[in-house]
Design an enzyme around this catalytic site. Structure first.
Site, PDB file in Angstrom:
ATOM      1  N   ASN A  10      93.039   3.684  50.543  1.00  0.00           N
ATOM      2  CA  ASN A  10      93.253   4.433  49.303  1.00  0.00           C
ATOM      3  C   ASN A  10      94.168   5.609  49.632  1.00  0.00           C
ATOM      4  OD1 ASN A  10      93.150   5.895  46.956  1.00  0.00           O
ATOM      5  ND2 ASN A  10      91.048   6.618  47.240  1.00  0.00           N
ATOM      6  N   LYS A  12      95.596   7.617  47.630  1.00  0.00           N
ATOM      7  CA  LYS A  12      95.527   8.729  46.668  1.00  0.00           C
ATOM      8  C   LYS A  12      96.948   9.119  46.244  1.00  0.00           C
ATOM      9  CE  LYS A  12      91.365  10.029  49.074  1.00  0.00           C
ATOM     10  NZ  LYS A  12      90.310  10.986  49.264  1.00  0.00           N
ATOM     11  N   HIS A  97      86.304   6.439  41.312  1.00  0.00           N
ATOM     12  CA  HIS A  97      86.380   7.255  42.525  1.00  0.00           C
ATOM     13  C   HIS A  97      85.858   8.656  42.218  1.00  0.00           C
ATOM     14  CE1 HIS A  97      88.005   9.455  45.944  1.00  0.00           C
ATOM     15  NE2 HIS A  97      88.085   8.300  46.564  1.00  0.00           N
ATOM     16  N   GLU A  99      86.882  11.468  42.944  1.00  0.00           N
ATOM     17  CA  GLU A  99      87.909  12.431  42.488  1.00  0.00           C
ATOM     18  C   GLU A  99      88.183  12.251  40.999  1.00  0.00           C
ATOM     19  OE1 GLU A  99      90.793  11.457  45.533  1.00  0.00           O
ATOM     20  OE2 GLU A  99      89.423  12.298  47.007  1.00  0.00           O
ATOM     21  N   GLU A 169      80.364   5.897  48.412  1.00  0.00           N
ATOM     22  CA  GLU A 169      81.083   6.997  49.051  1.00  0.00           C
ATOM     23  C   GLU A 169      80.357   8.314  48.791  1.00  0.00           C
ATOM     24  OE1 GLU A 169      85.485   6.024  49.509  1.00  0.00           O
ATOM     25  OE2 GLU A 169      85.257   6.712  47.468  1.00  0.00           O
ATOM     26  N   GLY A 175      87.017  12.982  52.780  1.00  0.00           N
ATOM     27  CA  GLY A 175      88.087  13.907  53.148  1.00  0.00           C
ATOM     28  C   GLY A 175      87.601  15.153  53.867  1.00  0.00           C
ATOM     29  N   SER A 215      85.413   9.588  55.367  1.00  0.00           N
ATOM     30  CA  SER A 215      85.848   9.927  56.724  1.00  0.00           C
ATOM     31  C   SER A 215      85.669   8.782  57.723  1.00  0.00           C
ATOM     32  CB  SER A 215      85.158  11.209  57.199  1.00  0.00           C
ATOM     33  OG  SER A 215      85.487  12.283  56.329  1.00  0.00           O
TER      34      SER A 215
HETATM   35  C1  PEP Z   1      88.420   7.934  49.836  1.00  0.00           C
HETATM   36  O1  PEP Z   1      89.505   8.315  49.472  1.00  0.00           O
HETATM   37  O2  PEP Z   1      87.796   7.160  49.133  1.00  0.00           O
HETATM   38  C2  PEP Z   1      87.910   8.395  51.131  1.00  0.00           C
HETATM   39  C3  PEP Z   1      86.785   7.914  51.564  1.00  0.00           C
HETATM   40  O3  PEP Z   1      88.661   9.338  51.807  1.00  0.00           O
HETATM   41  P1  PEP Z   1      88.503   9.767  53.355  1.00  0.00           P
HETATM   42  O4  PEP Z   1      88.514   8.485  54.149  1.00  0.00           O
HETATM   43  O5  PEP Z   1      89.695  10.617  53.628  1.00  0.00           O
HETATM   44  O6  PEP Z   1      87.220  10.480  53.488  1.00  0.00           O
END
Ligand code: PEP
Length: 254
Positions: A10, A12, A97, A99, A169, A175, A215
């Site tokens: 992803n 973003k 997501h 975000e 998640e 992040g 992460s």
């Molecule tokens: C994500 O964007 O869904 C995500 C898990 O980001 P990251 O791997 O940077 O934590």
């Protein structure tokens, strides 16, 4: 039997067409072998989908969008419809997501409308759920996940669910560099599978692939993917560089 792994990048709001081209040209060599035991997906921003689609033709890497409209067409400035994603060759779409939920206020009901729209168009939804740190610490983890699953997947049939990928998640791990421990992640995944069983039956629960996101990196992908109920990963930061994304998958498939 363990379900086939599914790992998605992803990106973003990163990588326009030029950087997308650079990444894909560097990532594709060797991806054939990795794809034998893992479905691999790249989700660039909308404007990079056409170039990505043309570079990924005849490759084992699939293409995903990061969002889609719940509407078909018309006066919805800034939105993109499912049939436009079909036209550019996207096969998946990330929905719900954290975000989108936190920054743009997307509700379970709104996400559900998008999930249903995606399914009607033959797009596979990567349906994201997860709790904030505050919710986890105040003991609301199960309640939050239950509401997200029942609301976001409302009115779906057992047949629909054969096309859905779920991504758990934890918001506090996205992040931040803080990863859920394999035990924490496994526990949440097992609970999500129970929720799927309650809503759709044991067969759906056993067959649905549930990705972990938060992460994930080359250094922790093996341990996370080895958990019984973790079937893949949704990866942000560590998917932005081709070598890092390749290593993360390679470590997960061994
Ligand atoms: C994500 O964007 O869904 C995500 C898990 O980001 P990251 O791997 O940077 O934590």
């Amino acid at each position: 039997m363990k379900r086939k792994l599914i790992i998605a990048a992803n990106w973003k709001m990163n990588k326009g067409p030029a950087e997308t081209t650079e990444f894909i040209e560097s990532f594709l060599p060797g991806s054939e072998e990795l794809s034998e035991s893992c479905d691999i997906i790249i989700a660039p921003p909308y404007v990079s989908l056409p170039v990505a689609a043309s570079l990924l033709v005849d490759s084992p890497v699939a293409l995903s969008a990061q969002n889609v409209s719940e509407q078909d067409e018309g006066a919805f400035t800034g939105e993109v419809a499912t049939r436009m994603l079909n036209e550019v060759g996207a096969q998946y779409v990330i929905l719900g997501h954290s975000e989108r939920r936190a920054i743009y206020g997307e509700s379970d009901e709104f996400i559900n409308a998008k999930v249903r729209k995606a399914l009607t168009a033959g797009l596979v939804p990567i349906f994201c759920i997860g709790e904030t740190l505050e919710e986890r610490e105040s003991g609301e983890l199960e309640e939050v996940l239950r509401a997200q699953v029942s609301g976001g997947l409302a009115d779906l049939t057992v047949e629909d669910m054969a096309e859905v990928v779920v991504a758990y998640e934890p918001v506090w791990a996205i992040g931040t560099g803080v990863t859920a421990t394999p035990d924490q992640a496994q526990e949440a995944h097992a609970f999500v599978r129970t929720l799927l069983g309650d809503q759709f039956g044991a067969e759906v629960a056993a067959a649905t692939r549930i990705q972990y996101g938060g992460s994930v990196k080359p250094g922790n992908s093996a341990e996370l993917m080895a958990q019984t109920d973790i079937d893949g990963a949704l990866v942000g930061g560590a998917s932005l560089e081709a070598g890092s994304f390749r290593d993360l998958i390679a470590n997960a498939v061994v």
